[in-house]
Design a protein around this motif. Structure first.
Motif, PDB file in Angstrom:
ATOM      1  N   TRP A 203     -16.382  24.352  37.313  1.00 62.23           N
ATOM      2  CA  TRP A 203     -17.095  23.910  36.113  1.00 62.23           C
ATOM      3  C   TRP A 203     -18.320  23.095  36.525  1.00 62.23           C
ATOM      4  CZ3 TRP A 203     -15.227  24.758  30.973  1.00 62.23           C
ATOM      5  CH2 TRP A 203     -16.055  24.227  29.972  1.00 62.23           C
ATOM      6  N   CYS A 204     -18.137  22.207  37.478  1.00 67.87           N
ATOM      7  CA  CYS A 204     -19.262  21.396  37.963  1.00 67.87           C
ATOM      8  C   CYS A 204     -20.344  22.255  38.611  1.00 67.87           C
ATOM      9  CB  CYS A 204     -18.758  20.367  38.967  1.00 67.87           C
ATOM     10  SG  CYS A 204     -17.818  19.021  38.253  1.00 67.87           S
ATOM     11  N   SER A 205     -19.951  23.393  39.146  1.00 69.12           N
ATOM     12  CA  SER A 205     -20.905  24.312  39.760  1.00 69.12           C
ATOM     13  C   SER A 205     -21.492  25.283  38.748  1.00 69.12           C
ATOM     14  CB  SER A 205     -20.224  25.091  40.890  1.00 69.12           C
ATOM     15  OG  SER A 205     -19.834  24.214  41.922  1.00 69.12           O
ATOM     16  N   CYS A 206     -21.303  24.962  37.448  1.00 72.26           N
ATOM     17  CA  CYS A 206     -21.932  25.723  36.360  1.00 72.26           C
ATOM     18  C   CYS A 206     -21.348  27.119  36.171  1.00 72.26           C
ATOM     19  CB  CYS A 206     -23.435  25.832  36.581  1.00 72.26           C
ATOM     20  SG  CYS A 206     -24.236  24.274  36.977  1.00 72.26           S
ATOM     21  N   ILE A 207     -20.126  27.350  36.656  1.00 70.78           N
ATOM     22  CA  ILE A 207     -19.531  28.680  36.590  1.00 70.78           C
ATOM     23  C   ILE A 207     -18.458  28.775  35.499  1.00 70.78           C
ATOM     24  CG2 ILE A 207     -18.299  30.475  37.872  1.00 70.78           C
ATOM     25  CD1 ILE A 207     -21.170  29.906  38.830  1.00 70.78           C
ATOM     26  N   ASP A 208     -17.442  27.929  35.565  1.00 72.16           N
ATOM     27  CA  ASP A 208     -16.321  28.074  34.637  1.00 72.16           C
ATOM     28  C   ASP A 208     -16.659  27.678  33.210  1.00 72.16           C
ATOM     29  OD1 ASP A 208     -14.773  29.066  36.647  1.00 72.16           O
ATOM     30  OD2 ASP A 208     -13.138  27.617  36.430  1.00 72.16           O
ATOM     31  N   GLY A 209     -17.742  26.954  33.007  1.00 71.20           N
ATOM     32  CA  GLY A 209     -18.156  26.615  31.653  1.00 71.20           C
ATOM     33  C   GLY A 209     -19.093  27.629  31.027  1.00 71.20           C
ATOM     34  N   ALA A 210     -19.432  28.665  31.766  1.00 70.96           N
ATOM     35  CA  ALA A 210     -20.389  29.662  31.281  1.00 70.96           C
ATOM     36  C   ALA A 210     -19.784  30.550  30.191  1.00 70.96           C
ATOM     37  CB  ALA A 210     -20.870  30.527  32.441  1.00 70.96           C
ATOM     38  N   LEU A 211     -20.611  30.915  29.209  1.00 69.67           N
ATOM     39  CA  LEU A 211     -20.236  31.851  28.160  1.00 69.67           C
ATOM     40  C   LEU A 211     -20.784  33.238  28.492  1.00 69.67           C
ATOM     41  CD1 LEU A 211     -21.160  29.764  24.968  1.00 69.67           C
ATOM     42  CD2 LEU A 211     -18.937  29.882  26.112  1.00 69.67           C
ATOM     43  N   THR A 212     -20.296  34.247  27.779  1.00 69.19           N
ATOM     44  CA  THR A 212     -20.949  35.551  27.859  1.00 69.19           C
ATOM     45  C   THR A 212     -22.336  35.419  27.219  1.00 69.19           C
ATOM     46  OG1 THR A 212     -20.102  36.287  25.711  1.00 69.19           O
ATOM     47  CG2 THR A 212     -18.736  36.751  27.671  1.00 69.19           C
ATOM     48  N   LYS A 213     -23.228  36.304  27.556  1.00 60.48           N
ATOM     49  CA  LYS A 213     -24.580  36.235  26.990  1.00 60.48           C
ATOM     50  C   LYS A 213     -24.532  36.315  25.468  1.00 60.48           C
ATOM     51  CE  LYS A 213     -27.587  39.648  27.523  1.00 60.48           C
ATOM     52  NZ  LYS A 213     -28.652  40.507  28.112  1.00 60.48           N
ATOM     53  N   GLU A 214     -23.690  37.179  24.947  1.00 63.02           N
ATOM     54  CA  GLU A 214     -23.580  37.322  23.486  1.00 63.02           C
ATOM     55  C   GLU A 214     -23.133  36.014  22.838  1.00 63.02           C
ATOM     56  OE1 GLU A 214     -21.267  40.082  20.143  1.00 63.02           O
ATOM     57  OE2 GLU A 214     -20.680  40.171  22.254  1.00 63.02           O
ATOM     58  N   ASN A 215     -22.104  35.385  23.400  1.00 65.78           N
ATOM     59  CA  ASN A 215     -21.616  34.135  22.826  1.00 65.78           C
ATOM     60  C   ASN A 215     -22.609  32.995  23.012  1.00 65.78           C
ATOM     61  OD1 ASN A 215     -19.247  35.280  21.892  1.00 65.78           O
ATOM     62  ND2 ASN A 215     -18.025  34.657  23.659  1.00 65.78           N
ATOM     63  N   TYR A 216     -23.328  33.017  24.119  1.00 70.73           N
ATOM     64  CA  TYR A 216     -24.337  31.988  24.358  1.00 70.73           C
ATOM     65  C   TYR A 216     -25.453  32.077  23.308  1.00 70.73           C
ATOM     66  CZ  TYR A 216     -27.114  28.758  27.211  1.00 70.73           C
ATOM     67  OH  TYR A 216     -27.823  27.661  27.671  1.00 70.73           O
ATOM     68  N   ILE A 217     -25.955  33.277  23.090  1.00 70.98           N
ATOM     69  CA  ILE A 217     -27.005  33.488  22.092  1.00 70.98           C
ATOM     70  C   ILE A 217     -26.500  33.136  20.697  1.00 70.98           C
ATOM     71  CG2 ILE A 217     -28.491  35.204  20.990  1.00 70.98           C
ATOM     72  CD1 ILE A 217     -29.345  34.417  23.823  1.00 70.98           C
ATOM     73  N   ASN A 218     -25.271  33.537  20.379  1.00 72.72           N
ATOM     74  CA  ASN A 218     -24.700  33.236  19.065  1.00 72.72           C
ATOM     75  C   ASN A 218     -24.530  31.737  18.853  1.00 72.72           C
ATOM     76  OD1 ASN A 218     -24.601  35.906  18.259  1.00 72.72           O
ATOM     77  ND2 ASN A 218     -22.486  36.212  18.906  1.00 72.72           N
ATOM     78  N   SER A 219     -24.219  30.999  19.916  1.00 69.46           N
ATOM     79  CA  SER A 219     -24.085  29.543  19.815  1.00 69.46           C
ATOM     80  C   SER A 219     -25.418  28.902  19.434  1.00 69.46           C
ATOM     81  CB  SER A 219     -23.590  28.956  21.143  1.00 69.46           C
ATOM     82  OG  SER A 219     -22.294  29.400  21.454  1.00 69.46           O
ATOM     83  N   GLU A 222     -26.020  29.747  15.755  1.00 66.72           N
ATOM     84  CA  GLU A 222     -25.121  28.972  14.896  1.00 66.72           C
ATOM     85  C   GLU A 222     -25.618  27.545  14.716  1.00 66.72           C
ATOM     86  OE1 GLU A 222     -20.394  27.669  14.670  1.00 66.72           O
ATOM     87  OE2 GLU A 222     -21.015  29.309  16.002  1.00 66.72           O
ATOM     88  N   ALA A 223     -26.321  27.028  15.713  1.00 69.03           N
ATOM     89  CA  ALA A 223     -26.861  25.670  15.628  1.00 69.03           C
ATOM     90  C   ALA A 223     -28.077  25.578  14.715  1.00 69.03           C
ATOM     91  CB  ALA A 223     -27.222  25.172  17.021  1.00 69.03           C
ATOM     92  N   GLY A 224     -28.611  26.725  14.272  1.00 64.29           N
ATOM     93  CA  GLY A 224     -29.720  26.725  13.326  1.00 64.29           C
ATOM     94  C   GLY A 224     -31.023  27.292  13.837  1.00 64.29           C
ATOM     95  N   PHE A 225     -31.084  27.642  15.115  1.00 64.83           N
ATOM     96  CA  PHE A 225     -32.333  28.145  15.687  1.00 64.83           C
ATOM     97  C   PHE A 225     -32.670  29.545  15.194  1.00 64.83           C
ATOM     98  CE2 PHE A 225     -31.282  24.827  18.759  1.00 64.83           C
ATOM     99  CZ  PHE A 225     -32.523  24.278  19.044  1.00 64.83           C
ATOM    100  N   GLN A 226     -33.953  29.855  15.208  1.00 55.95           N
ATOM    101  CA  GLN A 226     -34.429  31.190  14.893  1.00 55.95           C
ATOM    102  C   GLN A 226     -35.251  31.735  16.054  1.00 55.95           C
ATOM    103  OE1 GLN A 226     -37.196  31.183  11.606  1.00 55.95           O
ATOM    104  NE2 GLN A 226     -38.474  29.581  12.479  1.00 55.95           N
ATOM    105  N   ASN A 227     -35.569  33.019  15.953  1.00 54.61           N
ATOM    106  CA  ASN A 227     -36.384  33.677  16.979  1.00 54.61           C
ATOM    107  C   ASN A 227     -35.810  33.441  18.376  1.00 54.61           C
ATOM    108  OD1 ASN A 227     -38.505  35.245  17.930  1.00 54.61           O
ATOM    109  ND2 ASN A 227     -39.915  33.510  18.120  1.00 54.61           N
ATOM    110  N   VAL A 228     -34.490  33.597  18.503  1.00 55.35           N
ATOM    111  CA  VAL A 228     -33.822  33.399  19.795  1.00 55.35           C
ATOM    112  C   VAL A 228     -34.064  34.626  20.658  1.00 55.35           C
ATOM    113  CG1 VAL A 228     -31.633  32.908  20.951  1.00 55.35           C
ATOM    114  CG2 VAL A 228     -32.063  32.013  18.649  1.00 55.35           C
ATOM    115  N   ARG A 229     -34.562  34.441  21.867  1.00 57.34           N
ATOM    116  CA  ARG A 229     -34.913  35.584  22.697  1.00 57.34           C
ATOM    117  C   ARG A 229     -34.695  35.244  24.171  1.00 57.34           C
ATOM    118  NH1 ARG A 229     -38.446  32.169  21.151  1.00 57.34           N
ATOM    119  NH2 ARG A 229     -40.391  31.752  22.260  1.00 57.34           N
ATOM    120  N   VAL A 230     -34.287  36.251  24.921  1.00 58.03           N
ATOM    121  CA  VAL A 230     -34.123  36.105  26.361  1.00 58.03           C
ATOM    122  C   VAL A 230     -35.470  36.400  27.016  1.00 58.03           C
ATOM    123  CG1 VAL A 230     -32.946  36.949  28.417  1.00 58.03           C
ATOM    124  CG2 VAL A 230     -31.675  36.700  26.277  1.00 58.03           C
ATOM    125  N   LEU A 231     -36.024  35.420  27.709  1.00 58.81           N
ATOM    126  CA  LEU A 231     -37.350  35.540  28.299  1.00 58.81           C
ATOM    127  C   LEU A 231     -37.301  36.060  29.727  1.00 58.81           C
ATOM    128  CD1 LEU A 231     -38.726  32.121  27.027  1.00 58.81           C
ATOM    129  CD2 LEU A 231     -39.062  34.373  25.990  1.00 58.81           C
TER     130      LEU A 231
END
Length: 257
Positions: A203-219, A222-231
């Motif tokens: 988790w400290c190495s940023c691995i076990d806390g990672a989400l799937t890309k779909e869930n990350y974008i959806n999060s 859900e927080a209210g952002f718009q125009n969410v895009r992978v750059l």
């Protein structure tokens, strides 16, 4: 694993890195793609501009991160920028050069050793438009609401246990009506880890806390952002090192409504 235990482990790990350097594989290219132990070379490997790095304190470059969100932030003179999980200050100092003296950069971190290291570098090198504040980005970011032009972060959000709550806090501090924007670099995974399967070191190495890309974008949405895009998106770690998971580095942009 309990949230308190994870946060204590994160503070311990990154406090040690602040004092001794990034000798352990921890959210940086050395853990998977590089054999280099030079922090500057490690930073260049994940996208930072070598010339730009020469303009900031060397002590702020620890070879951490999984991308260079500053390259996509399009910062302008006079803007107010918040760097979430600012560490020793690499992105905060780079941002300060771009927003110039009429702008302001606020670095947020909850590790005392990192904050002391960053604040000392700012004072010694006369970065008058940069300050560092202690805060937990998942709980309450110590910045007024609706006051920030740009929020940046490099491989830190996935250290939080509640991504939606974290993104909502980021949304709160940003200016509304499309005037606020977020540019973050982070890791996503092909398979999430939950419950007792979580390993604190991973988790400290940023691995076990990672989400799937779909869930990350959806999060983020859900927080209210718009125009969410992978750059930007690039392979980061293969399944041989992560129990069958593929890890990818992404840089995501989003705007307020």
């Amino acid at each position: 694993m309990r949230q308190e235990s994870l946060k204590a482990k994160i503070k311990e790990r990154y406090g040690k890195i602040a004092l001794d350097g990034n000798s352990e594989s921890c959210c940086g290219p050395d853990c998977c793609n590089s054999t280099e132990s030079n922090p500057e070379l490690s930073s260049v490997a994940i996208g930072y501009d070598g010339k730009a790095l020469e303009s900031i304190p060397k002590s702020s470059i620890l070879g951490l991160g999984c991308g260079a969100p500053i390259n996509y932030a399009n910062l302008k003179t006079g803007e107010i920028v918040v760097d979430l999980g600012s560490g020793a200050g690499i992105d905060a100092f780079l941002a300060s050069r771009q927003v110039e003296d009429s702008g302001k950069v606020i670095g947020i971190d909850f590790t005392d050793e990192m904050l002391r290291k960053a604040a000392f570098a700012a004072k010694e090198n006369r970065f008058i438009n940069v300050e560092f504040r202690k805060g937990d980005i998942e709980d309450k970011i110590p910045v007024d609401g609706n006051s920030v032009d740009v929020a940046i972060s490099n491989c830190v959000i996935n250290l939080s246990t509640d991504k939606v709550k974290t993104f909502k806090e980021i949304y709160r501090i940003l200016k509304k009506e499309g005037k606020g924007r977020m540019i973050i670099s982070d890791l996503v995974t092909s398979k999430e880890v939950h419950g007792e399967s979580v390993n604190a070191d991973d988790w400290c190495s940023c691995i076990d806390g990672a989400l799937t890309k779909e869930n990350y974008i959806n999060s983020i949405k859900e927080a209210g952002f718009q125009n969410v895009r992978v750059l930007n998106e690039q392979f980061y770690m293969n399944e041989d090192k992560t129990d069958g998971r593929n890890i990818t580095s992404i840089i995501v942009g989003a705007m307020t409504k």
